[in-house]
Motif scaffolding. Structure first.
Motif, PDB file in Angstrom:
ATOM      1  N   UNK A   8       0.833  -1.206   0.000  1.00 24.90           N
ATOM      2  CA  UNK A   8       0.000   0.000   0.000  1.00 24.90           C
ATOM      3  C   UNK A   8       0.866   1.253   0.000  1.00 24.90           C
ATOM      4  N   UNK A   9       2.065   1.154   0.572  1.00 26.58           N
ATOM      5  CA  UNK A   9       2.965   2.305   0.631  1.00 26.58           C
ATOM      6  C   UNK A   9       3.368   2.814  -0.751  1.00 26.58           C
ATOM      7  N   UNK A  10       3.259   1.964  -1.763  1.00 24.65           N
ATOM      8  CA  UNK A  10       3.605   2.399  -3.118  1.00 24.65           C
ATOM      9  C   UNK A  10       2.686   3.511  -3.604  1.00 24.65           C
ATOM     10  N   UNK A  11       1.497   3.607  -3.013  1.00 23.73           N
ATOM     11  CA  UNK A  11       0.460   4.481  -3.551  1.00 23.73           C
ATOM     12  C   UNK A  11       0.182   5.688  -2.656  1.00 23.73           C
ATOM     13  N   UNK A  12       1.128   6.015  -1.746  1.00 26.99           N
ATOM     14  CA  UNK A  12       0.920   7.134  -0.839  1.00 26.99           C
ATOM     15  C   UNK A  12       0.846   8.473  -1.566  1.00 26.99           C
ATOM     16  N   UNK A  13       1.435   8.526  -2.754  1.00 24.20           N
ATOM     17  CA  UNK A  13       1.443   9.795  -3.495  1.00 24.20           C
ATOM     18  C   UNK A  13       0.168  10.028  -4.301  1.00 24.20           C
ATOM     19  N   UNK A  14      -0.726   9.061  -4.332  1.00 25.81           N
ATOM     20  CA  UNK A  14      -1.962   9.206  -5.108  1.00 25.81           C
ATOM     21  C   UNK A  14      -2.827  10.307  -4.505  1.00 25.81           C
ATOM     22  N   UNK A  15      -3.159  11.286  -5.326  1.00 29.39           N
ATOM     23  CA  UNK A  15      -3.973  12.434  -4.898  1.00 29.39           C
ATOM     24  C   UNK A  15      -5.389  12.247  -5.436  1.00 29.39           C
ATOM     25  N   UNK A  16      -6.300  11.858  -4.575  1.00 33.06           N
ATOM     26  CA  UNK A  16      -7.662  11.552  -4.998  1.00 33.06           C
ATOM     27  C   UNK A  16      -8.443  12.787  -5.427  1.00 33.06           C
ATOM     28  N   UNK A  17      -7.990  13.973  -5.012  1.00 31.42           N
ATOM     29  CA  UNK A  17      -8.701  15.199  -5.370  1.00 31.42           C
ATOM     30  C   UNK A  17      -7.969  15.992  -6.453  1.00 31.42           C
ATOM     31  N   UNK A  18      -6.855  15.459  -6.940  1.00 34.77           N
ATOM     32  CA  UNK A  18      -6.044  16.188  -7.906  1.00 34.77           C
ATOM     33  C   UNK A  18      -6.590  16.096  -9.320  1.00 34.77           C
ATOM     34  N   UNK A  19      -5.996  16.866 -10.239  1.00 34.75           N
ATOM     35  CA  UNK A  19      -6.477  16.894 -11.622  1.00 34.75           C
ATOM     36  C   UNK A  19      -6.033  15.699 -12.463  1.00 34.75           C
ATOM     37  N   UNK A  20      -5.006  14.968 -12.022  1.00 35.84           N
ATOM     38  CA  UNK A  20      -4.500  13.823 -12.798  1.00 35.84           C
ATOM     39  C   UNK A  20      -5.407  12.624 -12.565  1.00 35.84           C
ATOM     40  N   UNK A  21      -5.879  11.957 -13.621  1.00 40.77           N
ATOM     41  CA  UNK A  21      -6.770  10.800 -13.444  1.00 40.77           C
ATOM     42  C   UNK A  21      -6.172   9.765 -12.495  1.00 40.77           C
ATOM     43  N   UNK A  22      -7.028   9.182 -11.675  1.00 38.79           N
ATOM     44  CA  UNK A  22      -6.564   8.235 -10.672  1.00 38.79           C
ATOM     45  C   UNK A  22      -5.867   7.026 -11.297  1.00 38.79           C
ATOM     46  N   UNK A  23      -6.414   6.518 -12.420  1.00 42.11           N
ATOM     47  CA  UNK A  23      -5.799   5.341 -13.035  1.00 42.11           C
ATOM     48  C   UNK A  23      -4.366   5.639 -13.454  1.00 42.11           C
ATOM     49  N   UNK A  24      -4.150   6.879 -13.941  1.00 46.22           N
ATOM     50  CA  UNK A  24      -2.819   7.274 -14.402  1.00 46.22           C
ATOM     51  C   UNK A  24      -1.849   7.355 -13.225  1.00 46.22           C
ATOM     52  N   UNK A  25      -2.309   7.882 -12.100  1.00 48.85           N
ATOM     53  CA  UNK A  25      -1.468   7.954 -10.903  1.00 48.85           C
ATOM     54  C   UNK A  25      -1.112   6.553 -10.399  1.00 48.85           C
ATOM     55  N   UNK A  26      -2.101   5.657 -10.369  1.00 50.98           N
ATOM     56  CA  UNK A  26      -1.855   4.290  -9.915  1.00 50.98           C
ATOM     57  C   UNK A  26      -0.856   3.600 -10.836  1.00 50.98           C
ATOM     58  N   UNK A  27      -1.044   3.760 -12.148  1.00 50.28           N
ATOM     59  CA  UNK A  27      -0.130   3.152 -13.116  1.00 50.28           C
ATOM     60  C   UNK A  27       1.287   3.678 -12.929  1.00 50.28           C
ATOM     61  N   UNK A  28       1.414   4.997 -12.690  1.00 49.22           N
ATOM     62  CA  UNK A  28       2.741   5.584 -12.495  1.00 49.22           C
ATOM     63  C   UNK A  28       3.427   5.030 -11.248  1.00 49.22           C
TER      64      UNK A  28
END
Length: 251
Positions: A8-28
């Motif tokens: 789960x620590x891999x995804x701490x940078x995911x911003x759920x309210x940000x402008x970048x699509x969530x799928x793209x953040x998860x993939x990155x």
């Protein structure tokens, strides 16, 4: 192979309210972990439902993220196994090299399963490619080449009688061009044709792809420094894991 739960620590940078699509953040996040080795090559990652539940994201979001990495060649979906890390596809420049050499250069681990190894006689087409009489003895070989244990290509080659003593065990341990080079063959030039077609049912099964998937194809006749044909090959590659690269120069 045990399933590898992405931390789960891999995804701490995911911003759920940000402008970048969530799928793209998860993939990155997953891509960065694959590239730097935090997620090991060959690992079978947890399934979409499990990952979506742990991250509290929708399954379509996770599915889209995984598909983006499959399209990049970082992950591969395998029937009966799941989603596996392959660390990127292989890009082959249009040079006179073997697939075995290309995999080594890309720091991938090549392995081979010999599907067929038999002595026969040249028909009219083979005779034309190899420059031998019709009915001349030839060696037919067919191999499955894997990269990091993932099926990548089916390689079919026909060699003239001078190389008929190349054994099945030789082909499982070494690349074909390695074996020819060890016999003093100086590979100098090749005539090559690249294309695409629908995989046969057998190819789909061997390459572990969906029925009627597309495959890249290559047909090649290679010649030594004396102008003698030393091998004729026609191969089928998985396009999700393999591509050809050519540099074009303007006049």
């Amino acid at each position: 192979m045990a399933e590898y739960a992405l931390p789960t620590a891999l995804f701490l940078s995911v911003d759920r309210a940000g402008p970048v699509p969530l799928y793209h953040q998860v993939a990155n996040c997953i891509e960065a972990a694959i590239v730097d080795g935090r997620v090991p090559r060959g690992a079978r990652i947890d399934n979409e439902i499990a990952l979506a539940g742990r991250l509290r994201l929708s399954r379509p979001t996770i599915r889209q993220a995984i598909q983006a990495l499959v399209d990049k060649g970082l992950l591969v979906r395998r029937r009966g196994i799941g989603t596996q890390v392959v660390r990127g596809g292989v890009t082959r420049k249009l040079e006179l090299t073997s697939l075995h050499e290309d995999l080594r250069s890309a720091a991938r681990a090549p392995s081979t399963r010999v599907l067929d190894h038999r002595h026969g006689r040249a028909d009219e087409a083979i005779a034309g490619h190899l420059g031998v009489p019709v009915g001349a003895p030839v060696l037919h070989i067919r191999r499955l080449r894997l990269a990091d244990e993932v099926p990548l290509a089916i390689l079919e080659n026909v060699l003239p009688s001078a190389f008929a003593d190349i054994s099945r065990s030789d082909l499982e341990r070494f690349g074909l061009y390695q074996l020819l080079g060890a016999r003093g063959v100086d590979m100098r030039v090749a005539r090559q044709r690249i294309g695409a077609r629908i995989a046969t049912a057998e190819e789909s099964r061997i390459l572990d792809v969906e029925r009627r998937s597309a495959v890249l194809t290559m047909e090649r006749v290679a010649f030594d420094s004396d102008g003698h044909a030393v091998e004729f090959g026609h191969h089928a590659y998985r396009p999700d894991l393999y591509s050809f690269e050519v540099t074009l120069v303007g006049k």
